[in-house]
Design a protein around this motif. Structure first.
Motif, PDB file in Angstrom:
ATOM      1  N   TYR A  36       0.815  -1.214   0.000  1.00  0.00           N
ATOM      2  CA  TYR A  36       0.000   0.000   0.000  1.00  0.00           C
ATOM      3  C   TYR A  36       0.849   1.264   0.000  1.00  0.00           C
ATOM      4  O   TYR A  36       0.418   2.298  -0.530  1.00  0.00           O
ATOM      5  N   GLU A  37       2.054   1.192   0.534  1.00  0.00           N
ATOM      6  CA  GLU A  37       2.962   2.334   0.440  1.00  0.00           C
ATOM      7  C   GLU A  37       3.324   2.611  -1.013  1.00  0.00           C
ATOM      8  O   GLU A  37       3.354   3.772  -1.455  1.00  0.00           O
ATOM      9  N   LYS A  77       0.140   3.959  -2.833  1.00  0.00           N
ATOM     10  CA  LYS A  77      -0.140   5.337  -2.417  1.00  0.00           C
ATOM     11  C   LYS A  77       0.813   6.309  -3.095  1.00  0.00           C
ATOM     12  O   LYS A  77       0.399   7.382  -3.571  1.00  0.00           O
ATOM     13  N   ALA A  78       2.089   5.942  -3.164  1.00  0.00           N
ATOM     14  CA  ALA A  78       3.084   6.820  -3.785  1.00  0.00           C
ATOM     15  C   ALA A  78       2.843   6.981  -5.286  1.00  0.00           C
ATOM     16  O   ALA A  78       3.026   8.069  -5.843  1.00  0.00           O
ATOM     17  N   LYS A  79       2.422   5.911  -5.945  1.00  0.00           N
ATOM     18  CA  LYS A  79       2.284   5.937  -7.397  1.00  0.00           C
ATOM     19  C   LYS A  79       0.905   6.366  -7.882  1.00  0.00           C
ATOM     20  O   LYS A  79       0.764   6.924  -8.973  1.00  0.00           O
ATOM     21  N   ALA A  80      -0.131   6.099  -7.072  1.00  0.00           N
ATOM     22  CA  ALA A  80      -1.491   6.356  -7.550  1.00  0.00           C
ATOM     23  C   ALA A  80      -2.334   7.193  -6.592  1.00  0.00           C
ATOM     24  O   ALA A  80      -3.310   7.810  -7.015  1.00  0.00           O
ATOM     25  N   GLY A  81      -2.018   7.155  -5.301  1.00  0.00           N
ATOM     26  CA  GLY A  81      -2.713   8.011  -4.345  1.00  0.00           C
ATOM     27  C   GLY A  81      -4.010   7.480  -3.766  1.00  0.00           C
ATOM     28  O   GLY A  81      -4.504   7.993  -2.767  1.00  0.00           O
ATOM     29  N   ARG A  82      -4.567   6.460  -4.398  1.00  0.00           N
ATOM     30  CA  ARG A  82      -5.847   5.911  -3.933  1.00  0.00           C
ATOM     31  C   ARG A  82      -6.009   4.512  -4.524  1.00  0.00           C
ATOM     32  O   ARG A  82      -5.238   4.090  -5.400  1.00  0.00           O
ATOM     33  N   ASP A 142      -9.353   2.110  -6.019  1.00  0.00           N
ATOM     34  CA  ASP A 142     -10.771   2.011  -6.347  1.00  0.00           C
ATOM     35  C   ASP A 142     -11.275   0.570  -6.310  1.00  0.00           C
ATOM     36  O   ASP A 142     -12.463   0.333  -6.103  1.00  0.00           O
ATOM     37  N   LEU A 146      -7.096   4.001   2.016  1.00  0.00           N
ATOM     38  CA  LEU A 146      -6.828   4.335   0.614  1.00  0.00           C
ATOM     39  C   LEU A 146      -8.041   4.153  -0.293  1.00  0.00           C
ATOM     40  O   LEU A 146      -8.032   4.616  -1.438  1.00  0.00           O
ATOM     41  N   SER A 190     -11.353   4.704  -2.165  1.00  0.00           N
ATOM     42  CA  SER A 190     -12.183   5.849  -2.558  1.00  0.00           C
ATOM     43  C   SER A 190     -13.653   5.524  -2.336  1.00  0.00           C
ATOM     44  O   SER A 190     -14.039   4.360  -2.196  1.00  0.00           O
TER      45      SER A 190
END
Length: 245
Positions: A72-73, A76-81, A83, A126, A128
């Motif tokens: 998840y790190e 999160k760094a590459k996509a931010g969320r 779905d 993370l 949405s």
């Protein structure tokens, strides 16, 4: 025609082969940016080459909490969320009742139950609004198979998780559903069952054939997309009818 997952960010654990790889291919075809995980880097590299685009591989063991955090790190760094989460990583082996070992029990439950629980719990920050979580179950959640009782129990636990979690997450607009395969032609099944056994399994399926990763992938796209926007908490059997008698 509009693609069903256009612009979506998807994570598929156990995505380097079989059902997970089939889903990754279809998710990408439907417009998603996909992250796949697996324990073996060599298999992940093959999967990325096969998928061809819009995919990132993360080497990780979904039974290990530190590895889940790292997944998840990266996302999160590459996509931010996220779905779509397809919690697909799983493990099975024979374990005859009367001879079941602690090692067999722990290995099966650590991956299929403990690992899946924390895979979903740790993703919550993370996810949405309107996101979809898909848990890989099995027809084993409702049927018994010789020397498979521990595995069967893990899949029943997964089914129970979905029922509980949709209540826990009420108001979050997060859907959680279980996708339960029947007899499916995957590399794992080839190791577990020889051709004679697979032919016997196929003869027991009302539709007269084994399932394929593509069969499961199409159903996963449905559960991941807005086509299933009012569906949550279900167990969708993709089994050719074998669990229904």
């Amino acid at each position: 025609m509009a693609r069903k997952l256009e612009g979506k960010i998807a994570v598929i654990t156990g995505g380097s082969a079989g059902i997970g790889l089939g889903a990754a291919k279809h998710f990408v075809e439907e417009g998603a940016q996909v992250f796949i995980t697996g324990r073996r880097q060599s298999e992940l590299d093959k999967a990325v080459a096969e998928i061809g685009r819009n995919v990132t591989a993360i080497q990780a063991d979904a039974a290990k909490l530190d590895d889940i955090d790292r997944i998840y790190e990266v996302v999160k760094a590459k996509a931010g969320r996220i779905d779509i989460l397809f919690a697909n990583a799983g493990f099975y082996e024979f374990g005859t009742f009367g001879e079941i070992t602690e090692e067999h029990f722990d290995k099966t439950f650590n991956t299929n139950v403990r690992g899946l629980l924390f895979t979903v719990q740790k993703v919550l920050p993370l996810l949405s609004r309107g996101s979809s979580v898909i848990l890989t179950g099995s027809i084993a959640s409702i049927k018994g198979y010789p020397s498979f009782s521990v595995y069967d129990a893990t899949k029943a636990a997964i089914r129970s998780f979905a029922r509980g979690w949709i209540v826990d997450l009420k108001g979050r607009d997060i859907r959680i559903n279980v996708l339960s395969p029947g007899h499916t032609e995957t590399p794992g099944l080839s190791v577990l069952a020889d051709e004679t056994v697979r032919n016997a399994m196929k003869a027991n399926v009302p539709l007269g054939r084994m399932g394929t990763p593509e069969d499961l992938a199409k159903a996963a796209v449905f559960l991941a997309s807005d086509d299933s926007s009012y569906i949550t908490g279900i167990e969708l059997f993709v089994d050719g009818g074998v669990a229904q008698f």
